[in-house]
Structures are given as C-alpha cells and as structure tokens.
Design a protein around this motif. Structure first.
Motif, PDB file in Angstrom:
ATOM      1  N   PRO A   1       0.811  -1.219   0.000  1.00 40.21           N
ATOM      2  CA  PRO A   1       0.000   0.000   0.000  1.00 40.21           C
ATOM      3  C   PRO A   1       0.847   1.273   0.000  1.00 40.21           C
ATOM      4  CG  PRO A   1      -0.865  -1.566   1.585  1.00 40.21           C
ATOM      5  CD  PRO A   1       0.433  -2.124   1.111  1.00 40.21           C
ATOM      6  N   THR A   2       2.039   1.202   0.588  1.00 40.32           N
ATOM      7  CA  THR A   2       2.900   2.386   0.641  1.00 40.32           C
ATOM      8  C   THR A   2       3.431   2.765  -0.735  1.00 40.32           C
ATOM      9  OG1 THR A   2       4.856   1.030   1.109  1.00 40.32           O
ATOM     10  CG2 THR A   2       3.598   1.860   2.998  1.00 40.32           C
ATOM     11  N   MET A   3       3.327   1.830  -1.699  1.00 41.26           N
ATOM     12  CA  MET A   3       3.852   2.085  -3.045  1.00 41.26           C
ATOM     13  C   MET A   3       2.739   2.222  -4.080  1.00 41.26           C
ATOM     14  SD  MET A   3       7.022   2.292  -2.413  1.00 41.26           S
ATOM     15  CE  MET A   3       7.733   2.332  -4.066  1.00 41.26           C
ATOM     16  N   THR A   4       1.495   2.252  -3.602  1.00 44.46           N
ATOM     17  CA  THR A   4       0.362   2.277  -4.535  1.00 44.46           C
ATOM     18  C   THR A   4       0.436   3.447  -5.506  1.00 44.46           C
ATOM     19  OG1 THR A   4      -1.103   1.147  -2.981  1.00 44.46           O
ATOM     20  CG2 THR A   4      -2.153   2.462  -4.698  1.00 44.46           C
ATOM     21  N   ARG A   5       0.785   4.623  -5.017  1.00 42.24           N
ATOM     22  CA  ARG A   5       0.853   5.799  -5.889  1.00 42.24           C
ATOM     23  C   ARG A   5       2.203   5.913  -6.581  1.00 42.24           C
ATOM     24  NH1 ARG A   5      -4.039   7.958  -7.382  1.00 42.24           N
ATOM     25  NH2 ARG A   5      -5.448   8.051  -5.595  1.00 42.24           N
ATOM     26  N   ALA A   6       3.277   5.640  -5.847  1.00 41.10           N
ATOM     27  CA  ALA A   6       4.612   5.777  -6.426  1.00 41.10           C
ATOM     28  C   ALA A   6       4.817   4.808  -7.583  1.00 41.10           C
ATOM     29  CB  ALA A   6       5.675   5.538  -5.358  1.00 41.10           C
ATOM     30  N   LYS A   7       4.201   3.627  -7.492  1.00 43.45           N
ATOM     31  CA  LYS A   7       4.339   2.608  -8.538  1.00 43.45           C
ATOM     32  C   LYS A   7       2.971   2.280  -9.141  1.00 43.45           C
ATOM     33  CE  LYS A   7       8.822   1.807  -8.115  1.00 43.45           C
ATOM     34  NZ  LYS A   7       9.807   2.024  -9.213  1.00 43.45           N
ATOM     35  N   GLN A   8       2.141   3.311  -9.314  1.00 42.20           N
ATOM     36  CA  GLN A   8       0.802   3.076  -9.846  1.00 42.20           C
ATOM     37  C   GLN A   8       0.894   2.429 -11.230  1.00 42.20           C
ATOM     38  OE1 GLN A   8      -1.834   6.376  -9.480  1.00 42.20           O
ATOM     39  NE2 GLN A   8      -3.570   5.340 -10.410  1.00 42.20           N
ATOM     40  N   GLY A   9       0.112   1.374 -11.407  1.00 44.59           N
ATOM     41  CA  GLY A   9       0.161   0.609 -12.649  1.00 44.59           C
ATOM     42  C   GLY A   9       0.978  -0.656 -12.515  1.00 44.59           C
ATOM     43  N   SER A  10       1.810  -0.717 -11.478  1.00 47.34           N
ATOM     44  CA  SER A  10       2.617  -1.915 -11.241  1.00 47.34           C
ATOM     45  C   SER A  10       1.822  -2.928 -10.420  1.00 47.34           C
ATOM     46  CB  SER A  10       3.905  -1.548 -10.503  1.00 47.34           C
ATOM     47  OG  SER A  10       4.578  -2.711 -10.058  1.00 47.34           O
ATOM     48  N   VAL A  11       2.194  -4.210 -10.564  1.00 48.62           N
ATOM     49  CA  VAL A  11       1.597  -5.257  -9.730  1.00 48.62           C
ATOM     50  C   VAL A  11       2.572  -5.670  -8.631  1.00 48.62           C
ATOM     51  CG1 VAL A  11       0.000  -6.123 -11.457  1.00 48.62           C
ATOM     52  CG2 VAL A  11       2.330  -7.032 -11.387  1.00 48.62           C
ATOM     53  N   GLY A  12       3.680  -4.933  -8.502  1.00 47.59           N
ATOM     54  CA  GLY A  12       4.532  -5.089  -7.337  1.00 47.59           C
ATOM     55  C   GLY A  12       5.769  -5.936  -7.512  1.00 47.59           C
ATOM     56  N   LEU A  13       6.306  -6.353  -6.372  1.00 46.33           N
ATOM     57  CA  LEU A  13       7.504  -7.173  -6.288  1.00 46.33           C
ATOM     58  C   LEU A  13       7.117  -8.637  -6.106  1.00 46.33           C
ATOM     59  CD1 LEU A  13       9.513  -4.943  -3.782  1.00 46.33           C
ATOM     60  CD2 LEU A  13       9.978  -5.176  -6.241  1.00 46.33           C
ATOM     61  N   PRO A  14       8.010  -9.561  -6.427  1.00 45.75           N
ATOM     62  CA  PRO A  14       7.705 -10.975  -6.176  1.00 45.75           C
ATOM     63  C   PRO A  14       7.416 -11.209  -4.690  1.00 45.75           C
ATOM     64  CG  PRO A  14       9.660 -10.764  -7.551  1.00 45.75           C
ATOM     65  CD  PRO A  14       9.321  -9.377  -7.078  1.00 45.75           C
ATOM     66  N   HIS A  15       6.520 -12.156  -4.407  1.00 40.25           N
ATOM     67  CA  HIS A  15       6.300 -12.543  -3.018  1.00 40.25           C
ATOM     68  C   HIS A  15       7.609 -13.045  -2.417  1.00 40.25           C
ATOM     69  CE1 HIS A  15       2.096 -11.954  -2.181  1.00 40.25           C
ATOM     70  NE2 HIS A  15       1.755 -12.519  -3.329  1.00 40.25           N
ATOM     71  N   PHE A  16       7.663 -13.069  -1.082  1.00 42.94           N
ATOM     72  CA  PHE A  16       8.921 -13.295  -0.382  1.00 42.94           C
ATOM     73  C   PHE A  16       9.634 -14.570  -0.830  1.00 42.94           C
ATOM     74  CE2 PHE A  16      11.828 -14.019   3.100  1.00 42.94           C
ATOM     75  CZ  PHE A  16      12.205 -12.741   3.469  1.00 42.94           C
ATOM     76  N   PHE A  17       8.893 -15.651  -1.030  1.00 45.76           N
ATOM     77  CA  PHE A  17       9.501 -16.919  -1.419  1.00 45.76           C
ATOM     78  C   PHE A  17       9.210 -17.257  -2.885  1.00 45.76           C
ATOM     79  CE2 PHE A  17       9.021 -17.235   3.211  1.00 45.76           C
ATOM     80  CZ  PHE A  17      10.328 -17.551   3.560  1.00 45.76           C
ATOM     81  N   THR A  18       9.140 -16.239  -3.723  1.00 41.89           N
ATOM     82  CA  THR A  18       8.837 -16.410  -5.138  1.00 41.89           C
ATOM     83  C   THR A  18       9.789 -15.546  -5.956  1.00 41.89           C
ATOM     84  OG1 THR A  18       6.505 -16.756  -4.569  1.00 41.89           O
ATOM     85  CG2 THR A  18       6.987 -16.266  -6.873  1.00 41.89           C
ATOM     86  N   GLU A  19      10.094 -15.987  -7.165  1.00 39.84           N
ATOM     87  CA  GLU A  19      10.970 -15.234  -8.063  1.00 39.84           C
ATOM     88  C   GLU A  19      10.266 -14.966  -9.391  1.00 39.84           C
ATOM     89  OE1 GLU A  19      15.388 -16.402  -7.871  1.00 39.84           O
ATOM     90  OE2 GLU A  19      14.360 -18.235  -7.259  1.00 39.84           O
TER      91      GLU A  19
END
Length: 507
Positions: free
Chosen positions: A319-337
């Motif tokens: 949620p802290t990156m919702t605006r800064a990275k709007q349009g992105s689906v984020g980083l890989p989950h902790f145990f995922t690449e």
C-alpha cells in the motif's frame, strides 16, 4: 504425526487455540476445536466410504464451514480436494467431475440438478448433500452427528497433491491445475509475510472459496495464524459494510468491482470502517477512481498478480507504493521469483517487455492428465511460463503489458475467448468469430463477440446468448454481439484481436 501437509493444521490449531473463534457464518461462531472436530468426523465419514490417499473428492457449494472442513478432511486422508465453481453450467460441471475422476461429491442440494449428468458420467457412487438431506440420502449434518471421533493421519508430504483447481484453457477445455500441499502452504506463508497477517485479524470473506485466490490467499493464511474469518455465501455491498462494523473487520479481499460497488453504496459515507487495516485487491489493476474513494477514507490497497498455476500469488504491491508505482503489480512474493524472457527464452534487461516467468515453492505441479501441456508450461530449467507479457522496472517492480493468451478478466472471473468462440462457432450461420475483452466501468472488462455470418442470416446479442445459456457460465456470455462484414486476420488466417479491441473498445 505422519501428515506434514494441510491435514495437520486443524489438529495443531485445536491444541494451540481451541476456544478461539475460527469462523463466523450466518451469525453462528465456530471455534477451532469445533472446526477440528468436524474435520475429524468428516474424514471418518469419507474414510468409511473407501476414500483414501490420492482419491479426488469434489465439493459443489457456496462458502460455508463445510467447505473448509471437507477440504481439511481430505487433507487428513491424503485425498485430493476438488472445489467446483458454482457458476459453471451443467456441461462444465460434468467436465470437472469426469476429468478429475472424482470418487465422491459433497453438494449443496440447491445445485444438484446442475451435477446430475456429471454424477452419472463420472460414475460417482458417493454423493452426500450438505445440510440434513433426506431419509433416502442423509446429508452431511446427520452423518456427522452419528459418526464417532476418529482422526485420520495419512502420510502426506509437501510434494503430494492437495487440490485440483480448474482453470479455463486456451483450447476451450478447462484444465485441472494440480496444487500440492507445499504449494498452498508456501502461498499462505507468503501472504503472512507480505500482508502482515496476525492472529488478531478478523477477515471478511466475500469472495468464493472455490477460487484459488480466496482460498490460498484469504482463508488459509488466516487459519494458519489462528485468526477469525467472517464467512459469507456471497457478496452484497451493503451487507459487507454492515459486517465490517459489526465484527470490527481488519482484513478484506476482493476485486475492483466489489470495492467499487461498496464505494457506490448509499451506506458508504456513514459506515464505520475504522477497524480496516488490510485491503487486498486482485484480478486487475485498481482504477484511480477506486483508489481515490478509499484513500479519502484513509484506506490503501495491496495489489498483486498471479494465476491458478502459482497458487495463485506471484507478486504483491505494498500500500505504501500504490501511488509511487501506480500501474505496477509489485515485487515478487517473499519466497517467489520473477524473471522476463524473450521469445527465445533469453533473459531481457530491465525495462524490456517479454514473457513473465515464475519460480518458487508456490508454483503448481502440472496439469492433470495433460503431460504435453505441462511440459510446454515450464522452461528447461523449471520456471513456469505465464503466457503473459510484462517488464521489470529498474527497482524490480513488475508491470503487465499484455496477455499472450488473450484472457479476459471480468469482475475477477477469468474468461478465455477460445472456449466462448468454440460454442459460438456451432451456431447455424456463423462463419467467423472473435471474442475480446472490452473495458467496462463496473466489471473491468466484459466479453464482446465480433462475428461474421452467411448471407441472409440475422443474429443478435440475445439470440447468441440464448444459444450459449446453460452451455457456459453466465459471466462468460458475450455482453454484446456485433456482426461485421469481415474479421481482420493475419497472413496465416488468425484473427487480429488487437484490431478488434482497438475498434470496439473505444465506443
């Protein structure tokens, strides 16, 4: 204890937090002890019918405590849980039951007619209604009352199959994705880590558990941590707002459509949402208008990307990156690449579009009885090929560019055009068809069918929908049917879906 999979969860929870409320359903609370006891009894009921290691057990019904206790009972026995989408048409239910080889079916009596053909075709000898049932066919409730305790403890490891979840395929036939105990356990751990799930959380479950997102990323992480779930049969925005207030809900998962419907409800402004701390949204990117509506109430979203084959989470956006990275689906989950490859399987630099590939203990074992499809789904070094196009920015955040498979996501439901096109092609007079997703304010996107017909033939939307009714789930039926003189095609004869989306998606 021999069971190292999901089958150990209820026993452990009964030991650790026996009196904690696990579920609230229709105003009734169920403790972890009660949920574990029901799980034991159901495993005894199924075991007496010869259900054991590797036997598929299907469940056709809405969200309920029985859904979860049957799933955990299957896990105790080493059987394989097969949740069936309640929105499927009878032929689709038949395919799931026959393809999975289901030996038993637990079914809501209200849905029995939908499964009649499938029960016969799959030769299912053990059909158990939920609830009381009838004198001729006792339901799950009287069977449990008449069954003594008996805890099954089959030898199960993380690599053993736990569930078969059906996902629509590009060939038009749903494919059974085999999810192991390890897949579901590691997905739950990923969610606990990335979404900060804690034992004091109260999660409102408004999405159907037969979807792997609600099950793998909603129910299981909460139960793993010993939290409480407010379980709903379905979604009604006003009721959801009321339940948030009544039970001081801290967690809520949904798709953009559900969040929009809540924000549009007359009770939105007056509802007490102060308890909400964690909102997760999947299915498609959250539109700016929804972000604005919730941020006005002091609420932000975690967003993500995934698919049935990744159980389902692959990435998450804080949620802290919702605006800064709007349009992105984020980083890989902790145990995922995550990595990006070109058409030759060569890794591409940051910022370059290519196919998204996923690796991790949450990636599925393969498609049931489809060795060729399974082989094609993985690279030589074992990464899952998503079939989606995207790129990683310089910070490693994933952006989705397009879908190689042309999948349509409507209100969180996956629709594969090939399946719909196959049925439309069987309508007398149709000479060509292309189904594409068209933007829609309420559902994100909806399917439209663009068709060509023989001279003198007249077809409209209602006629086509009537032809498809009871052959396909209603959410798969085209919202609009447009007759054109000619479909745009490539030199090899394939329909140019991008041209159709560009032409009709702006109207």
């Amino acid at each position: 204890m021999h069971n190292h999979g999901l089958g150990a969860w209820m026993t452990t929870r009964r030991q650790k937090t026996p009196d904690k409320t696990a579920l609230i359903f229709d105003g009734q609370s169920t403790t972890y002890r009660e949920l574990a006891d029901d799980t034991d009894r159901i495993s005894a009921v199924l075991g007496r019918r010869g259900i054991g290691i590797g036997d598929p057990v299907a469940f056709l019904g809405e969200n309920s405590p029985e859904f979860l206790s049957v799933m955990f009972a299957c896990a105790q026995l080493g059987a394989i849980f097969v949740p069936v989408n309640t929105r499927l048409a009878p032929p689709e239910v038949t395919h799931v039951l026959t393809d999975s080889g289901a030996r038993a079916l637990i079914i809501d009596p209200a849905l029995h007619e939908r499964a009649v053909d499938g029960i016969a075709a799959a030769h299912i000898s053990h059909v158990i209604p939920t609830g009381e049932g009838t004198p001729e066919r006792p339901g799950l409730s009287p069977l449990l009352r008449g069954t003594p305790f008996g805890h099954a403890d089959a030898a199960v490891g993380h690599n053993d199959p736990a569930a078969i979840i059906y996902t629509s395929g590009t060939t038009g036939k749903p494919k059974g994705a085999v999810l192991t105990h390890g897949n579901l356990i590691w997905t739950a751990i990923n969610c606990v880590v990335d979404y900060d799930v804690v034992s004091t959380d109260v999660a409102l479950m408004i999405s159907p558990l037969f979807h792997v997102a609600a099950l793998g990323m909603g129910a299981l992480p909460v139960l793993l941590k010993g939290g409480t779930m407010v379980l709903e049969k379905g979604f009604e925005p006003g009721r959801a707002l009321a339940l948030i207030q009544e039970y001081r809900v801290t967690m809520l998962s949904g798709v953009p459509t559900t969040y929009q419907m809540m924000a549009d409800h007359p009770d939105w402004e007056s509802a007490d949402l102060s308890s909400l701390a964690k909102l997760t949204c999947g299915g498609s990117a959250v539109p700016t208008r929804i972000l604005d509506a919730y941020e006005t109430r002091g609420l932000s979203f975690s967003q993500g990307y995934g698919m049935t084959e990744t159980s389902p989470g692959a990435t998450s956006l804080s949620p802290t990156m919702t605006r800064a990275k709007q349009g992105s689906v984020g980083l890989p989950h902790f145990f995922t690449e995550i990595r990006i490859a070109d058409e030759n399987g060569v890794m591409v630099p940051r910022g370059t579009v290519g196919e998204i590939e996923v690796s991790g203990p949450n990636v599925f074992a393969g498609y049931l009885n489809l060795p060729e499809a399974t082989a094609k789904a993985f690279t030589a070094d074992g990464w899952f090929r998503s079939g989606d196009l995207g790129y990683l920015d310089r910070d490693g955040y994933l952006y989705i560019s397009d879908r190689l498979k042309d999948m349509i996501i409507s209100g969180g439901e996956n629709i594969y055009p090939a399946e719909v096109e196959n049925h439309i092609s069987n309508i007398e007079g149709v000479t060509g068809v292309g189904v594409v997703g068209i933007p829609d304010d309420q559902w994100g996107e909806v399917p439209w069918a663009i068709i060509t017909v023989k001279d003198g033939v007249e077809l409209d939307t209602e006629t086509v929908r009537a032809h498809l009714d009871r052959k396909l789930a209603r959410y798969k039926l085209p919202k609009n049917v447009v007759v054109v003189d000619e479909l745009p095609r490539t030199a090899s004869g394939k329909i140019r879906k991008a041209d159709l989306r560009a032409r009709f998606g702006t109207g």
